[in-house]
Write an enzyme that holds these catalytic residues in place. Structure first.
Site, PDB file in Angstrom:
ATOM      1  NE  ARG A 104      -2.489   0.985   3.684  1.00  9.58           N
ATOM      2  CZ  ARG A 104      -3.251   0.858   4.768  1.00  9.58           C
ATOM      3  NH1 ARG A 104      -4.519   0.544   4.642  1.00  9.58           N
ATOM      4  NH2 ARG A 104      -2.740   1.017   5.973  1.00  9.58           N
ATOM      5  CB  SER A 105       1.939   3.736  -2.243  1.00  8.54           C
ATOM      6  OG  SER A 105       1.035   3.603  -3.318  1.00  8.54           O
ATOM      7  N   GLY A 107      -3.403   3.946  -0.823  1.00  8.93           N
ATOM      8  CA  GLY A 107      -4.654   3.323  -0.400  1.00  8.93           C
ATOM      9  C   GLY A 107      -5.861   3.671  -1.250  1.00  8.93           C
ATOM     10  CG  ASP A 109      -6.602  -1.293  -5.359  1.00 12.04           C
ATOM     11  OD1 ASP A 109      -7.756  -1.594  -5.725  1.00 12.04           O
ATOM     12  OD2 ASP A 109      -5.597  -1.916  -5.732  1.00 12.04           O
ATOM     13  CB  SER A 114      -3.435  -1.634  -1.912  1.00 15.76           C
ATOM     14  OG  SER A 114      -4.391  -0.733  -1.373  1.00 15.76           O
ATOM     15  CG  HIS A 178      -0.961   8.150 -10.223  1.00 16.69           C
ATOM     16  ND1 HIS A 178      -2.280   8.224 -10.615  1.00 16.69           N
ATOM     17  CD2 HIS A 178      -0.324   9.156 -10.880  1.00 16.69           C
ATOM     18  CE1 HIS A 178      -2.442   9.229 -11.467  1.00 16.69           C
ATOM     19  NE2 HIS A 178      -1.261   9.815 -11.639  1.00 16.69           N
ATOM     20  CB  ILE A 235       7.951  -0.062  -7.623  1.00 20.09           C
ATOM     21  CG1 ILE A 235       7.666  -1.123  -8.687  1.00 20.09           C
ATOM     22  CG2 ILE A 235       8.774   1.079  -8.214  1.00 20.09           C
ATOM     23  CD1 ILE A 235       6.720  -0.690  -9.766  1.00 20.09           C
ATOM     24  CG  ASN A 467      -3.784   3.629 -12.134  1.00 21.86           C
ATOM     25  OD1 ASN A 467      -3.337   2.538 -11.812  1.00 21.86           O
ATOM     26  ND2 ASN A 467      -3.007   4.687 -12.293  1.00 21.86           N
ATOM     27  CE1 TYR A 468      -9.551   6.797 -12.605  1.00 22.69           C
ATOM     28  CE2 TYR A 468     -10.543   6.648 -14.787  1.00 22.69           C
ATOM     29  CZ  TYR A 468      -9.912   7.387 -13.811  1.00 22.69           C
ATOM     30  OH  TYR A 468      -9.654   8.724 -14.032  1.00 22.69           O
TER      31      TYR A 468
END
Length: 532
Positions: A104-105, A107, A109, A114, A178, A235, A467-468
């Protein structure tokens, strides 16, 4: 030393973690001590079990969709690493203990992937890895995946008034998800996607190695820029090429109701939005305003122009005179003020507002997406307005393509939706009461709208934006889903690039450790492209 030796031998094979929260936390912490010489056992700071005082607050801190708060799918542990070596150790220990991993970066999602998993799992929350290092001299930036878009934009603006970056509009979105899904915003017609402007990255692979572009190779570097990074590793950070922005940009938002001719304006917009000068971005936001008998459909034309009012108004008079834009409708500002403007802040507020990780709104929601290649006829637009009357808090957002998006080939990175697409549509429905009945009612509405739109959007496949995230398109099985099964949803996100993504997955994670309901599966040998 005897304890470490014992643990080292124990973790040479995969074992099952106990169901006791405190015991599992101890074992995971001990494993991380074994795996990382740099890791000091500080479970009260970096490893949280369900018995930990801060477990619930950390779990909910960046869950942007409250729809998932009552889910029984909760992590056995939450790890909040302070340094990269702790992430390496967490990956290796999760493998050895038979746990799945969610990363999770920010959140955001859309389907909660995530921070949800049906099998026992660990969340690796990157909230502490949010460094942004801007190099004005060579116009690049290294940004860690736990940073938000707002933190990135703020850091760039504090260093330079002439540099910016083409990414999304919502400042609380995390960089990690993103960028790895593509990332588009107000600058995409001029500069493309965020992923188009990534020039290096650092990634932890399934074996715990830290790789950069040179050591990971061009195939993996290609895959993580738009192919969904969570399928291939974790990443850590991205090196991006910044872009030039003018000293003065101009924004406007013109609202029109159906009684004021909004339907004809939307119809006309479809014919010109992708063909406008690349400095001009005009998106459409359709929503209900008012309530009860006063409820009506409103269309907002929301725009960023890379220049001043003196250039914008004549350009609009020539390209879109039907809108009737006047100088008084426009606001001149700096690029960083435009970021605030599109995020819902006032342009004169301090740019520090972009550093907040708290979203401006937080509501249960479901979203879906489409791509449009031919203008939607007026009769279909009328059908959308009619369906808006059946629910209250609903939105349709149309983002124009063209410009730079037409110039980048659809296989240059995994994101394939390029030339030939007039615009992207995002459908959103929100609701307040988090009950099964309310959830089902609103999800039924958005699925009904999506079915209605099928004749008017892209086909074979019907495209969607990764991303959606939308699990209605298809979902992987608990353990392993075949390439052919996953193609049902994969080709909608990635078109012909899906096969290459699966081929990369076969090379870097053949046992499919990094997986979720819509992760890239390994490609069976039967389907693999022969290397020359």
């Amino acid at each position: 030393m005897e304890l470490i030796a014992l643990l080292a031998s124990l973790f040479l094979v995969s074992v099952s973690l106990p169901t006791s929260s405190s015991t599992s936390g101890q074992i995971f912490s001990q494993c991380m001590t074994v795996q990382s010489s740099n890791y000091t056992r500080t479970s009260d700071q970096t490893i949280y079990t369900s018995n930990s005082y801060l477990y619930s607050s950390i779990l909910q801190s960046s869950q942007q969709n409250p729809r998932w708060l009552n889910s029984t799918s909760k992590p056995l542990l939450i790890v909040t690493p302070l340094k990269e070596s702790e992430i390496q150790a967490a990956v290796l220990c999760s493998r050895k203990l038979g746990l799945q991993v969610r990363v999770r970066s920010g959140g955001h999602d859309y389907e909660g992937l995530s921070y949800l998993c049906k099998a026992p799992f660990v969340i690796i929350d990157l909230i502490n890895l949010r460094s942004v290092k801007v190099n004005v001299a060579d116009q690049t930036t290294w940004v860690q995946s736990g940073a938000t878009l707002g933190e990135l934009y703020y850091s760039i603006a504090m260093k330079s008034g002439s540099l910016g970056f083409p990414a999304g509009l919502c400042p609380t979105v995390g960089i990690g998800g993103h960028f790895s899904g593509g990332g588009f915003g107000t600058l995409m017609r001029k500069h493309g996607l965020a992923a188009d402007n990534v020039i290096d990255a650092r990634l932890i692979d399934v074996n715990g190695r830290i790789l950069d572009r040179r050591t990971m190779g061009e195939d993996l570097f290609w895959a993580i820029r738009g192919g969904g990074g969570s399928s291939f590793g974790i990443i850590l950070s991205w090196k991006i090429k910044l872009v030039q922005v003018p000293k003065i940009v101009t924004g406007f938002t013109v609202h029109k109701t159906l009684a004021q001719g909004a339907s004809k304006l939307v119809h006309r917009w479809q014919y010109i939005a992708d063909k406008l000068h690349e400095d001009l971005f005009i998106r459409i936001i359709i929503e209900n305003v008012g309530s009860g008998k006063e409820k009506k459909v409103q269309v907002s034309f929301n725009s960023l122009f890379l220049g001043g009012i003196d250039r914008l108004v004549p350009l609009m008079d020539q390209s879109f005179p039907e809108l009737g834009l006047q100088a008084k409708d426009c606001i001149e500002m700096s690029w960083i003020q435009s970021v605030q403007y599109f995020a819902g802040f006032q342009k004169d507020q301090s740019p520090e507002v972009l550093l907040s990780r708290d979203p401006l709104w937080k509501s249960n929601f479901k979203a879906k997406s489409d791509y449009v290649k031919q203008p939607i006829p007026e009769v279909a637009l009328k059908g959308i307005w009619e369906r808006f009357q059946q629910d209250q808090t609903v939105f349709v957002i149309m983002d124009p393509y063209g410009g730079r998006m037409n110039e980048i080939l659809e296989f240059q990175i995994p994101f394939p939706h390029r030339k030939g697409n007039l615009f992207n549509i995002q459908y959103i429905v929100k609701w307040d009461v988090n009950s099964v009945e309310e959830t089902n009612k609103h999800i039924h509405w958005i699925r009904m709208l999506y079915r209605f739109m099928s004749p008017y959007v892209s086909r074979s496949p019907r495209g969607s934006y990764i991303n959606y995230k939308d699990l209605d398109l298809g979902s992987n099985k608990q353990d392993n889903t075949s390439y052919l099964e996953a193609s049902a949803w994969g080709t909608k996100y990635f078109k012909g690039n899906f096969k290459r993504l699966a081929q990369v997955k076969s090379k870097v994670d053949p046992d499919n450790f990094f997986r979720n309901e819509q992760s890239i599966p390994p490609l069976p040998a039967l389907f693999r492209i022969t290397e020359v």
